[in-house]
Design an enzyme around this catalytic site. Structure first.
Site, short mmCIF file in Angstrom:
data_model
loop_
_atom_site.label_atom_id
_atom_site.label_comp_id
_atom_site.label_asym_id
_atom_site.label_seq_id
_atom_site.Cartn_x
_atom_site.Cartn_y
_atom_site.Cartn_z
N PHE A 162 48.89 79.32 52.76
CA PHE A 162 50.40 78.52 50.96
C PHE A 162 48.88 78.59 49.41
CE2 PHE A 162 51.25 75.72 48.13
CZ PHE A 162 53.48 76.34 48.25
N ASP A 205 46.33 71.27 56.89
CA ASP A 205 47.56 71.05 56.18
C ASP A 205 49.11 70.83 56.92
OD1 ASP A 205 49.88 71.23 54.80
OD2 ASP A 205 48.32 72.45 52.54
N TYR A 220 59.08 65.88 50.46
CA TYR A 220 59.78 66.49 50.31
C TYR A 220 60.28 67.86 50.84
CZ TYR A 220 56.35 69.47 47.67
OH TYR A 220 55.31 70.25 47.52
N LYS A 221 59.41 68.17 52.07
CA LYS A 221 59.99 68.66 52.62
C LYS A 221 61.05 68.53 54.11
CE LYS A 221 56.45 72.68 51.38
NZ LYS A 221 55.24 72.96 51.12
N ARG A 241 62.88 83.47 54.26
CA ARG A 241 63.42 82.33 54.75
C ARG A 241 63.79 81.44 55.90
NH1 ARG A 241 57.83 78.58 52.90
NH2 ARG A 241 59.42 78.41 51.29
#
Ligand SMILES: *Cc1c(COP(=O)(O)O)cnc(C)c1O
Length: 420
Positions: free
Chosen positions: A128, A205, A230-231, A380
């Protein structure tokens, strides 16, 4: 039992779903979008909508500054819950603070200080972006060398592919546990072990892992980790992240941002910085309490649902997407951009198509389906077992098939939007 492509399949699976009742604990608008992007921003729990309101009125409004006598411990308390229930760590090893990017900076900088004689930092060239940039910045600031290794684009980093790059000059190896693009799960145990054998430290991560797949940091002997809330933890846009430091390392690391929340005696206002004993030394400044309330509720909901149950449902959902891709979408030019083996796949499925961008736009604007697009050719589909239903997912795939069959996507321009 019917097959995934039969119309009755999704309803059958929903009827047998032990987690189905959790869906009602989220704000889900009637006739609203089919939401396949919980891997980017989780849905809003009803308890958060009420809880944040109550917090504002009752605690901020009435208690005013006196509230800090309780608020001061929240980041550590929620950290303990994440540790015990979601990432396989012990109390005192996890704390909620700052953003994932800032936490990665803090942990990577302190890890470099622990290995001053070593000059190499390794990450995945496809990691990422924020992870790569943070490590690149640190390498430049400290005269270290960043190696961006190339791995298989679907399978991600493996211990075997990493092995030739390891030597006793490696200070840090940092990977995502679940690849944000392909959804591949890295072998945390084997990679951590390989890095330890050359005396390096690992930083994992967990942004696409926490609340999505089982994680056992202690069992894998992981040194350091970061992750967001927040995911899959449904804490709300921009809610604070968390960080993990293995117990025996906590008091040996000194993080680079010396703020008063990390001080040994915060309210004595000492002249000099002295890091707190324990995980609090990784705090910096005043946390955002409104957002922390969202983290508290999101984490509590996930802990209640239980990691074992949501992994089983996540696999059933992604298996259905893969089966529908094979039955309906492969003939339309799609290929699977995620591992085929569910044991190696996180909670989203990447579908690749040369027209992925325009197809994604058409899904959002014409079909009320929200997945997301990742360069260069990936759509996705994220499933969050705590609220995503089989029917919703099946219907989303059906609409995807229609957009391509009817070539609706051709109405959309090929230029990318600012936010994809
Ligand atoms: C989402 C995500 C981030 C986000 O970092 P922020 O600091 O919250 O913007 C970082 N790393 C990975 C792997 C992610 O998926």
């Amino acid at each position: 039992m019917t097959g995934a492509a039969d119309p009755g399949y999704a309803a059958e699976m929903d009827a047998a779903d032990e987690l189905a009742s959790f869906r009602e604990r989220f704000v889900i608008e009637q006739g609203g979008p089919l939401y396949m992007d919980g891997n980017s921003l989780g849905r809003l729990p009803k308890a958060t909508a009420g809880g944040v309101g109550d917090f504002i009125t009752d605690e901020w409004g009435r208690d005013l500054v006196r509230g800090w006598s309780r608020w001061i411990d929240l980041c550590a308390e929620i950290g303990d819950l994440i540790a015990l229930r979601l990432v396989g760590a012990a109390p005192g090893e996890v704390i909620v603070s700052d953003s994932t990017s800032v936490n990665l900076y803090k942990l990577a900088a302190s890890a470099l200080d622990l290995k001053p004689e070593r000059s190499r930092i390794i990450t995945d060239a496809a990691n990422f972006p924020t992870d790569r940039y943070v490590l690149q910045g640190l390498a430049e600031q400290r005269g270290k060398k960043l190696d961006l290794l190339e791995f298989d684009p679907i399978d991600g980093p493996t211990a075997a592919d990493l092995a030739p790059a390891l030597d006793d000059d490696v200070a840090i190896v940092s990977f995502s546990h679940v690849d944000y693009r392909s959804g591949a799960i890295a072998d945390m145990m084997a990679i951590t072990d390989a890095v330890h054998r050359v005396g390096g430290l690992v930083i994992w991560d967990l942004c696409h892992s926490a609340g999505a797949v089982p994680v056992d940091l202690n069992d894998c002997d992981v040194d350091l980790a970061v992750g967001c809330t927040y995911k899959y933890l449904n804490a709300g846009p921009g809610a604070p992240a968390f960080l993990y430091v293995r117990g025996d390392l906590v008091d040996r690391l000194v993080q680079p941002i010396w703020g008063w929340f990390g001080h040994a005696a915060q309210f004595t206002m000492e002249r000099d910085y002295l890091p707190a004993a324990g995980i609090r030394r990784f705090l910096v400044g005043t946390p955002s309490l409104l957002s922390i309330k969202g983290v508290e509720t999101g984490v509590a909901l996930m802990a209640e649902a239980g990691i074992g149950r949501f992994r089983a449902k996540s696999i059933a959902l992604t298996e259905m997407i893969v089966a529908l891709c094979e039955a309906w979408l492969a003939p339309l030019g799609f290929s699977l951009g995620s591992p085929r083996d569910p044991a190696r796949r996180g909670s989203h499925v990447a579908l690749r198509h040369p027209e992925a961008w325009r197809i994604c736009r058409a899904l959002i604007e014409k079909q009320n389906v929200i997945p997301d697009f990742r360069e260069p050719d990936v759509i996705r589909f994220g499933v969050a077992p705590i609220y995503t239903s089989f029917t919703e997912t099946w219907e989303a795939m059906d609409r995807l098939r229609q957009v391509v069959e009817q070539r609706t996507f051709e109405q959309f321009p090929a230029e990318r939007n600012r936010i994809t």
